[in-house]
Design a protein around this motif. Structure first.
Motif, mmCIF file in Angstrom:
data_model
loop_
_atom_site.group_PDB
_atom_site.id
_atom_site.type_symbol
_atom_site.label_atom_id
_atom_site.label_comp_id
_atom_site.label_asym_id
_atom_site.label_seq_id
_atom_site.Cartn_x
_atom_site.Cartn_y
_atom_site.Cartn_z
ATOM 1 N N ASP A 159 -5.729 11.154 -3.316
ATOM 2 C CA ASP A 159 -5.812 9.725 -4.205
ATOM 3 C C ASP A 159 -5.281 8.788 -4.481
ATOM 4 O OD1 ASP A 159 -9.437 10.529 -4.208
ATOM 5 O OD2 ASP A 159 -8.750 11.903 -6.115
ATOM 6 N N LEU A 160 -4.028 8.894 -4.860
ATOM 7 C CA LEU A 160 -3.304 8.065 -4.912
ATOM 8 C C LEU A 160 -2.805 7.282 -4.348
ATOM 9 C CD1 LEU A 160 -0.635 10.331 -7.176
ATOM 10 C CD2 LEU A 160 -2.412 7.809 -8.104
ATOM 11 N N CYS A 161 -3.363 7.360 -2.896
ATOM 12 C CA CYS A 161 -2.794 6.569 -1.525
ATOM 13 C C CYS A 161 -3.899 5.893 -0.894
ATOM 14 C CB CYS A 161 -2.665 7.843 -0.616
ATOM 15 S SG CYS A 161 -1.074 8.933 -0.801
ATOM 16 N N ASP A 162 -3.056 4.972 -0.785
ATOM 17 C CA ASP A 162 -3.902 3.569 -0.341
ATOM 18 C C ASP A 162 -4.362 4.525 1.875
ATOM 19 O OD1 ASP A 162 -4.431 2.151 -1.708
ATOM 20 O OD2 ASP A 162 -2.217 1.883 -2.313
ATOM 21 N N PRO A 203 5.452 4.261 1.293
ATOM 22 C CA PRO A 203 5.821 5.989 2.069
ATOM 23 C C PRO A 203 6.549 7.120 0.530
ATOM 24 C CG PRO A 203 8.446 5.426 2.346
ATOM 25 C CD PRO A 203 7.237 4.292 1.918
ATOM 26 N N VAL A 204 5.430 8.217 0.335
ATOM 27 C CA VAL A 204 5.224 9.091 -0.196
ATOM 28 C C VAL A 204 5.070 10.294 0.837
ATOM 29 C CG1 VAL A 204 4.494 7.909 -2.216
ATOM 30 C CG2 VAL A 204 2.995 8.527 -0.942
ATOM 31 N N LEU A 205 5.542 11.477 -0.130
ATOM 32 C CA LEU A 205 5.533 12.625 0.811
ATOM 33 C C LEU A 205 4.246 13.284 0.425
ATOM 34 C CD1 LEU A 205 6.702 14.344 3.290
ATOM 35 C CD2 LEU A 205 8.049 15.379 1.700
ATOM 36 N N PRO A 241 0.966 -1.347 0.181
ATOM 37 C CA PRO A 241 0.467 -0.137 -0.106
ATOM 38 C C PRO A 241 1.132 1.505 0.008
ATOM 39 C CG PRO A 241 0.061 -0.867 2.255
ATOM 40 C CD PRO A 241 0.759 -1.744 2.207
ATOM 41 N N ILE A 242 0.704 2.403 -0.729
ATOM 42 C CA ILE A 242 0.990 3.611 -0.481
ATOM 43 C C ILE A 242 0.752 4.649 0.511
ATOM 44 C CG2 ILE A 242 1.888 5.615 -1.967
ATOM 45 C CD1 ILE A 242 1.370 3.682 -4.404
ATOM 46 N N ILE A 243 1.019 4.844 1.605
ATOM 47 C CA ILE A 243 1.265 5.916 2.863
ATOM 48 C C ILE A 243 1.462 7.170 2.360
ATOM 49 C CG2 ILE A 243 1.358 6.040 5.100
ATOM 50 C CD1 ILE A 243 0.161 2.890 4.026
ATOM 51 N N GLY A 244 0.609 7.579 1.988
ATOM 52 C CA GLY A 244 1.007 9.512 2.245
ATOM 53 C C GLY A 244 1.010 9.603 3.744
ATOM 54 N N ILE A 245 2.176 10.493 3.732
ATOM 55 C CA ILE A 245 2.740 11.219 4.631
ATOM 56 C C ILE A 245 3.070 12.812 4.481
ATOM 57 C CG2 ILE A 245 4.676 11.720 6.785
ATOM 58 C CD1 ILE A 245 5.352 8.884 5.512
#
Length: 237
Positions: free
Chosen positions: A76-79, A41-43, A6-10
């Motif tokens: 919307d790109l984040c899970d 992780p993505v910022l 999963p992509i986690i937005g921080i």
């Protein structure tokens, strides 16, 4: 076949680096906690052309419709969304939280991120009476300590289902707390009666904690349980 991570937005945090250049950054303990537990992780960067660190939140202009639309494309790109600690909460923090909550994207709020959950619909004057200074017999600010104080976890909460215990030890590095639950469900109190965790019922996963489980993963089973459950919820997006 490899399991999809999963992509986690921080949510990015405004700060100074050692040469006094302003930056939007991510705490290493937060970034690495996502990696350790199987996420990417993505910022999430604020998209206004302003110098956040040099401005008080009250002086930051409101997000325009285009700026909000741009942020939604990133969210919307984040899970899942992780809202880390901070001393300043800006409009973009609030927008990210509100949008993720509306879309039922799993959210983990830590320290200031938990406090954001409590003041999301409050006026500036109401916020002053909601986030207040700690004035109890327990010292909640002990940076660098593995464990600082005990909390009591309430039955029938998401946190109790995750941890499976009524009491645990936590770390802290805050001098402020929320005075009321503000419509949220309280998950835990410290032994001196301060709110230590809140949640939003009837969502996949929306949990706020006042302590810092992201810096406890190397030695604390309970912190690992919180992140495992969060990442698991994000995988189901």
């Amino acid at each position: 076949m490899l399991e999809k991570k999963p992509i986690i937005g921080i949510v990015g945090r405004a700060d100074f680096e050692k040469e006094n250049y302003n930056v939007i950054c991510c705490f290493e303990s937060v970034r690495r906690s996502i990696i350790k537990k199987g996420g990417i992780p993505v910022l999430i960067l604020p998209n206004q052309d302003i110098d956040y660190e040099s401005l008080s939140p009250r002086d930051v202009p409101e997000l325009t419709k285009n700026e909000k639309d741009e942020l939604t494309k990133v969210i919307d790109l984040c899970d899942g969304i992780l809202i880390p600690g901070t001393f300043k909460l800006y409009e973009y923090d609030k927008f990210i939280y509100k949008y993720a909550l509306e879309k039922d994207i799993p959210i983990l709020g830590i320290c200031g991120g938990m406090q954001l959950m409590a003041i999301i619909n409050k006026s500036r004057e109401e916020i002053k009476n909601t986030i207040v200074k700690n004035e109890t017999e327990i010292n909640h600010f002990m940076k660098g300590q593995d464990y600082v104080h005990k909390i009591k976890i309430l039955d029938g909460t998401l946190l109790k289902g995750i941890i499976g215990k009524s009491e645990i030890m936590v770390n802290s590095r805050h001098n402020l707390h929320i005075s009321t639950a503000c419509g949220l469900k309280v998950s835990a109190y410290s032994t001196d009666g301060l709110i230590e965790a809140v949640e939003v019922p009837n969502k996949k996963f929306v949990l706020g904690v006042q302590w810092h489980p992201e810096s406890m993963l190397d030695y604390d089973d309970d912190a690992n349980k919180i992140f495992d459950k969060f990442i698991s919820a994000c995988k189901k997006q």
